[in-house]
Design an enzyme around this catalytic site. Structure first.
Site, PDB file in Angstrom:
ATOM      1  N   ASP A  90       0.833  -0.980  -0.128  1.00 52.79           N
ATOM      2  CA  ASP A  90       0.069  -0.060  -0.005  1.00 52.79           C
ATOM      3  C   ASP A  90       0.692   1.140   0.007  1.00 52.79           C
ATOM      4  OD1 ASP A  90      -2.138   1.289  -0.194  1.00 52.79           O
ATOM      5  OD2 ASP A  90      -2.822   1.089   1.935  1.00 52.79           O
ATOM      6  N   ASP A 125      -4.163   6.993  -3.801  1.00 56.79           N
ATOM      7  CA  ASP A 125      -5.399   7.592  -3.780  1.00 56.79           C
ATOM      8  C   ASP A 125      -5.897   8.567  -2.723  1.00 56.79           C
ATOM      9  OD1 ASP A 125      -4.574   4.731  -2.485  1.00 56.79           O
ATOM     10  OD2 ASP A 125      -6.753   4.919  -2.249  1.00 56.79           O
ATOM     11  N   ALA A 193     -11.526   3.244   1.450  1.00 56.73           N
ATOM     12  CA  ALA A 193     -12.130   4.546   2.720  1.00 56.73           C
ATOM     13  C   ALA A 193     -12.780   3.851   3.241  1.00 56.73           C
ATOM     14  CB  ALA A 193     -12.476   5.691   1.255  1.00 56.73           C
ATOM     15  N   CYS A 276     -12.935 -23.076  19.974  1.00 57.17           N
ATOM     16  CA  CYS A 276     -11.961 -23.170  18.796  1.00 57.17           C
ATOM     17  C   CYS A 276     -10.722 -23.594  18.452  1.00 57.17           C
ATOM     18  CB  CYS A 276     -11.057 -21.954  18.397  1.00 57.17           C
ATOM     19  SG  CYS A 276     -10.098 -22.014  17.495  1.00 57.17           S
ATOM     20  N   CYS A 278      -8.530 -24.332  16.537  1.00 61.64           N
ATOM     21  CA  CYS A 278      -7.242 -24.177  16.828  1.00 61.64           C
ATOM     22  C   CYS A 278      -5.488 -24.895  17.554  1.00 61.64           C
ATOM     23  CB  CYS A 278      -6.939 -22.849  16.412  1.00 61.64           C
ATOM     24  SG  CYS A 278      -6.054 -22.009  17.554  1.00 61.64           S
ATOM     25  N   CYS A 281      -5.558 -22.649  20.550  1.00 61.16           N
ATOM     26  CA  CYS A 281      -6.885 -23.329  21.539  1.00 61.16           C
ATOM     27  C   CYS A 281      -6.871 -24.720  22.264  1.00 61.16           C
ATOM     28  CB  CYS A 281      -8.398 -22.561  21.120  1.00 61.16           C
ATOM     29  SG  CYS A 281      -8.417 -20.906  19.995  1.00 61.16           S
TER      30      CYS A 281
HETATM   31  N1  GUN Z   1      -5.813   0.719   3.424  1.00 57.66           N
HETATM   32  C1  GUN Z   1      -7.560   1.359   4.035  1.00 57.66           C
HETATM   33  N2  GUN Z   1      -8.783   1.796   3.624  1.00 57.66           N
HETATM   34  C2  GUN Z   1      -7.895   2.347   2.000  1.00 57.66           C
HETATM   35  C3  GUN Z   1      -8.131   3.092   0.707  1.00 57.66           C
HETATM   36  O1  GUN Z   1      -8.860   3.944   1.017  1.00 57.66           O
HETATM   37  N3  GUN Z   1      -6.756   4.219  -0.186  1.00 57.66           N
HETATM   38  C4  GUN Z   1      -5.408   3.242   0.740  1.00 57.66           C
HETATM   39  N4  GUN Z   1      -4.508   3.343  -0.262  1.00 57.66           N
HETATM   40  N5  GUN Z   1      -5.286   1.966   1.752  1.00 57.66           N
HETATM   41  C5  GUN Z   1      -6.225   1.729   2.416  1.00 57.66           C
HETATM   42 ZN    ZN Z   2      -8.063 -20.623  18.348  1.00 55.86          ZN
END
Ligand code: GUN
Ligand code: ZN
Length: 481
Positions: A90, A125, A193, A276, A278, A281
């Site tokens: 990201d 973005d 978003a 759970c 796993c 747990c």
């Molecule tokens: N991580 C969570 N929401 C967003 C987003 O709207 N844009 C980007 N680039 N990363 C995110």
């Molecule tokens: Zn577990």
């Protein structure tokens, strides 16, 4: 090399698929766990051993870190993290949404993501918060689109670029953004978003935002729901056509001593039991986990396993065509999820177009099941049934003289020709004793039959207890009792 997405099987708007970026690929739906190199309770190698085929990390953190920047540039991300699956990076937009500004440009982050050997890059973005007004949403969307264009021009049409879809809470902007991102040639589209909506349990609005975005995004594109999240909402999101999730929830919840389950979360300090299967747990009591020096890490491992297991469960549900049943189950665990589920059912008319023709079964799970895509599709099929002049819809199984044909009745679908009795959905539907919701839905099928066959005489043979419902749903019909 470009990003490619192959769809192998469908259920509702959900898909089983394969996302390929360069020489790496993941099966979808997929969860990409979020890796923060500075504070990582679970290593990327452990994630791979647990079945994670991809992960996501934040290029902005790498670019600002004295330790990590040079190592990532010289060794590449895969070696620094010890992970040879798919790594998406990201851009720092999330920091932008939290802190308001970042010290990096679109070109710089793209260059950096490429230079550290990321498999999928995200441009810078602008995540518009859901409560922003229209002027802000339009302005920021314009800026986001300019950056996506710049990214394509800079790196060329085949670069492994994600094209985020923004637009705030405005459905027309989301749809337009989805369409434009597709036209620019992005085949991997994160819906952005939405974290504030999910954090506030605003699942009804989430469904509207995702549905609007999906309307614009080409059906062949891989869709990532940015920042989701909690395993209880994965099935709902997949049903809308989301293919990729990225989650820091496993680690964030662990830090707050919260224990994830597929239907919610619990405070570890209030648990007597660890329900759970796993390994953690099964080899610790709740008390042992609470008091372990390694508590946060063990809890993060459990949380991640629960999340990955839910993704497997969803993939199997798509394979079997039983995703509606899983969505129904998950969305009853919180009233706001139920709100999201009902919002999704309101869109069943458009979901029907992408749903598959035949499934393993239709289990009736209460009144919500009456709004499912299979019921909508069956009601449309009723119009195409060829009928003789005099038809009896036999809700009580009686065959009466004076009719050329008796159609049996199966709620919530309605009347059906005997030849369809063994085919989906009539033959594969399991219903309990009739209730008003399903009989009403079936009666809407009768109404559809009458309206679409104006030359036929259609009478209804009805058990006494359902006469009221029949008269209400099929006003003016000839009822025999
Ligand atoms: N991580 C969570 N929401 C967003 C987003 O709207 N844009 C980007 N680039 N990363 C995110
Ligand atoms: Zn577990």
């Amino acid at each position: 090399m470009p990003i490619t997405f192959e769809i192998l099987e469908k259920d509702i708007a959900g898909r089983l698929g394969r996302l390929k970026a360069g020489k790496r690929s993941v099966r979808t739906p997929a969860l990409l766990p979020v890796v923060n190199p500075h504070l990582q309770p679970v290593t990327a190698g452990e994630m791979q051993a647990m079945g994670a085929e991809g992960l996501i990390t934040n290029a902005y953190i790498f670019s600002r870190s004295e330790d990590f920047r040079e190592r990532a540039l010289s060794l590449g991300l895969h070696r620094v993290l010890g992970f040879d699956g798919l790594i998406m990076t990201d851009s720092g937009s999330f920091q932008l949404s939290v802190y308001g500004e970042v010290e990096i440009t679109n070109m710089e982050t793209l260059w950096f993501q490429q230079s550290i050997g990321s498999d999928i890059f995200v441009p810078l973005d602008i995540p518009t918060p859901p409560d922003a007004d229209r002027a802000q949403a339009e302005k920021e969307l314009g800026l986001t689109m300019a950056r996506l264009r710049e990214a394509k021009e800079l790196l060329g049409p085949d670069a492994p670029l994600a094209g985020p879809v923004q637009g705030g809470r405005f459905q027309d902007l989301r749809e337009q953004a989805g369409r434009e991102v597709g036209e620019l040639g992005f085949s991997f589209c994160p819906i952005g978003a939405v974290v504030p909506l999910m954090e506030a349990y605003r699942y009804g609005e989430l469904v509207e935002v995702v549905t609007a975005s999906k309307k614009g995004i080409p059906a062949s594109s891989c869709v990532h729901l940015f920042g989701a999240g909690h395993p209880a909402m994965f099935a709902l999101a997949v049903a809308m056509g989301c293919d990729i999730f990225d989650s820091a929830a496993y680690a964030l919840y662990a830090r707050e001593r919260r224990y994830l389950t597929p239907s919610g979360s619990a405070k570890l300090d209030e648990l007597q039991e660890l329900p759970c299967p796993c390994r953690i747990c099964r080899t610790h009591s709740a008390e042992e986990l609470r008091t372990s020096a390694d508590c946060e890490r063990l809890l993060a491992l459990h949380n991640l396993q629960v999340s990955l297991a839910e993704i497997s469960r969803i993939r199997q549900a798509i394979q079997d065509g039983v995703l509606w049943e899983l969505v129904d189950e998950r969305c009853r665990s919180h009233p706001q999820l139920l709100k999201g589920y009902r919002a999704l059912l309101n869109h069943a008319g458009s979901l029907e177009a992408s749903d598959r023709v035949s499934k393993r079964r239709f289990f009736y799970r209460g009144s919500e099941s009456c709004a499912r895509t299979e019921v909508i599709r069956y009601h449309a099929l009723i119009e195409r049934i060829l009928l003789p002049p005099r038809v009896l819809v036999s809700m009580d199984g009686r065959e009466l003289p004076g009719f050329d044909l008796a159609l049996p009745f199966r709620p919530p679908f309605g009347p059906y020709p005997p030849e369809l009795g063994e085919t989906f959905p009539i033959g594969q539907s399991e219903i309990p004793d009739w209730d008003e919701a399903m009989v009403s839905a079936g009666c809407r099928g009768i109404r559809r039959l009458i309206e679409s066959h104006p030359g036929c005489r259609v009478a209804i043979s009805c058990p006494d207890e359902w006469i009221g419902v029949v008269r209400k749903e099929v006003p003016g019909a000839e009822v025999i009792f």
